[in-house]
Write a protein that holds these residues in place. Structure first.
Motif, PDB file in Angstrom:
ATOM      1  N   ASP A 141     -17.855 -22.825-113.948  1.00 42.80           N
ATOM      2  CA  ASP A 141     -16.594 -23.834-113.388  1.00 42.80           C
ATOM      3  C   ASP A 141     -16.563 -25.045-114.324  1.00 42.80           C
ATOM      4  O   ASP A 141     -15.968 -25.849-114.054  1.00 42.80           O
ATOM      5  N   ASN A 148     -15.878 -18.826-110.027  1.00 35.83           N
ATOM      6  CA  ASN A 148     -16.289 -18.633-108.679  1.00 35.83           C
ATOM      7  C   ASN A 148     -16.972 -17.369-108.479  1.00 35.83           C
ATOM      8  O   ASN A 148     -16.475 -16.466-109.085  1.00 35.83           O
ATOM      9  N   ARG A 184     -16.289 -20.310-104.017  1.00 34.85           N
ATOM     10  CA  ARG A 184     -14.926 -19.845-103.748  1.00 34.85           C
ATOM     11  C   ARG A 184     -14.361 -21.238-104.739  1.00 34.85           C
ATOM     12  O   ARG A 184     -15.173 -22.222-104.692  1.00 34.85           O
ATOM     13  N   LYS A 185     -13.200 -21.310-105.122  1.00 33.95           N
ATOM     14  CA  LYS A 185     -12.711 -22.425-105.777  1.00 33.95           C
ATOM     15  C   LYS A 185     -12.753 -23.377-104.695  1.00 33.95           C
ATOM     16  O   LYS A 185     -12.529 -23.458-103.500  1.00 33.95           O
ATOM     17  N   GLN A 186     -13.057 -24.684-105.192  1.00 32.94           N
ATOM     18  CA  GLN A 186     -12.994 -26.024-104.560  1.00 32.94           C
ATOM     19  C   GLN A 186     -14.293 -26.065-103.728  1.00 32.94           C
ATOM     20  O   GLN A 186     -14.601 -27.162-103.332  1.00 32.94           O
ATOM     21  N   ASP A 187     -15.146 -24.967-103.688  1.00 36.07           N
ATOM     22  CA  ASP A 187     -16.498 -25.237-102.907  1.00 36.07           C
ATOM     23  C   ASP A 187     -17.452 -26.013-103.921  1.00 36.07           C
ATOM     24  O   ASP A 187     -17.113 -26.054-104.857  1.00 36.07           O
ATOM     25  N   LYS A 188     -18.529 -26.372-103.131  1.00 35.17           N
ATOM     26  CA  LYS A 188     -19.557 -26.990-103.848  1.00 35.17           C
ATOM     27  C   LYS A 188     -20.469 -26.044-104.909  1.00 35.17           C
ATOM     28  O   LYS A 188     -20.762 -24.798-104.124  1.00 35.17           O
TER      29      LYS A 188
END
Length: 389
Positions: free
Chosen positions: A8, A35, A60-64
């Motif tokens: 990422d 991700n 997932r995208k935008q997750d921590k």
């Protein structure tokens, strides 16, 4: 070689992609995701030789981003029968000390974890070793039934010592690959100039190739030739095809070729799937003489063959002279060893700079001399001297 990179960090992902293409991995064979959910989907449907995995990733995208997501993906790869397990899995991190508490969990599934920091190069030898292992493994597994034959043809004024070095290198990875080294002795430049002797050597090679094909029915061939050997092989090959001979060449490699840049390769359409690679030296000055003074020859090993380049017909330009391919084993290891894997990639190389004025003039004079003879060359030479003084 197919690679999936799960990272990422966009800058690091770009750095790794550029490095992979520099060692010969084709852009289209590199897949990048950021991700573990997308990665899971891809590795369930596609086979990858190498998995490069950031040890801290979002699910997932935008997750921590969490290290547990990477462990979960590795466990999924290990346990699921739906996954096409990669040959090699390498973990990557920016700071190895930051993952000391869970590094052992990664190394249960990865062979190692490599620290890849922007602005450093210490990681390159470690990843290079991993990629070399994959290449060697693929060669060692390739066609263990022995249906691949390698053929080498040397140039003039040499006994072709590179042929034995290449043989040793390849058979060190896969000793079942049969090697046939064609030798015609120390061919003098004086004989090389006369078409009669050229024709004589083409006929001899043609007969040898015909016997070789008959002795190896159903086999695929990969051919390496250098200098005058490229001339001999190209003409013998064409005549065999025109005679209706079935010559199943998988890959034809020319290096330092004395063929003309306009050489007609249209006859190769009768050989389905042939890959033709023309290795060129940007400073191959010997080929100026070939173009200017030797009938029916040229400097394709300097200028490349004219016409379209494609994945199956490629001119590759390297820095160096007529024998750059054999100054040590590194060139052969980097550029020719990978050709023995299934469906090899043939990355394009063009390390040429712009021709300086003197080199450009000499190159054009060589072409004109080859077309119109020595007298025109002398006229142009005198004119050039007059301009300079």
């Amino acid at each position: 070689m197919k690679v999936i990179l799960i990272d990422d960090n966009e800058k690091r992902a770009k750095l790794l992609c550029n490095w992979m293409t520099s060692i010969g991995v084709l852009d289209e064979n590199i897949t990048v995701v950021d991700n573990t959910t997308e990665a899971r989907f891809l590795i369930s449907r596609n086979y990858y030789d190498v998995l490069l995995l950031d040890v801290v990733l979002p699910k997932r995208k935008q997750d921590k981003a969490l290290w547990s997501n990477g462990i979960e993906l590795l466990r999924y790869i290990s346990a699921s029968n739906r996954v096409k397990t990669p040959e090699k899995i390498v973990g990557i991190t920016a700071y190895s000390e930051d993952i000391s508490s869970f590094k052992d969990k990664f190394e249960e599934h990865c062979l190692n974890v490599v620290e890849v920091k922007l602005g450093t190069t210490e990681w390159i030898p470690k990843l290079s070793k991993a990629f070399s292992y994959i290449q060697s493994s693929k060669i060692a597994r390739l066609r263990a039934d022995g249906d691949l034959v390698a053929v080498t043809v040397h140039g003039i004024r040499t006994f072709g010592q590179w042929q034995e070095r290449l043989k040793k290198m390849i058979q060190g990875e896969a000793d079942y690959i049969k090697f046939l080294s064609y030798k015609y002795g120390y061919f003098s430049v004086i004989f090389f100039v006369f078409p009669f002797f050229q024709r004589l050597e083409v006929n001899r090679l043609k007969l040898a190739l015909k016997g070789m094909i008959a002795a190896n029915p159903g086999k695929e061939f990969i051919v390496f030739s250098h200098s005058f050997g490229t001339y001999l092989f190209a003409h013998a090959f064409q005549e065999l095809i025109e005679d209706g001979e079935s010559f199943n060449i998988k890959t034809l490699v020319l290096s330092g070729s004395v063929l003309k840049a306009t050489h007609d390769w249209s006859f190769t359409q009768a050989v389905p799937g042939l890959n033709l690679i023309n290795e060129c030296g940007s400073d191959d000055r010997i080929l100026w003489l070939s173009e200017a003074f030797v009938p029916k020859t040229g400097m394709a090993g300097r200028t490349g063959f004219y016409g379209f380049n494609s994945d199956h017909f490629r001119n590759r330009f390297h820095l160096g002279g007529h024998s750059l391919y054999f100054e040590g084993d590194q060139f052969m290891k980097d550029n020719w060893l990978p050709l023995f894997v299934e469906n090899p990639s043939t990355p394009a190389y063009d390390e040429r700079g712009d021709l300086n004025l003197v080199a450009n003039i000499i190159e054009q004079l060589s072409v004109l001399t080859g077309k119109f003879g020595l007298y025109l060359f002398l006229i142009f030479l005198l004119f050039f001297i007059w301009l300079c003084f």
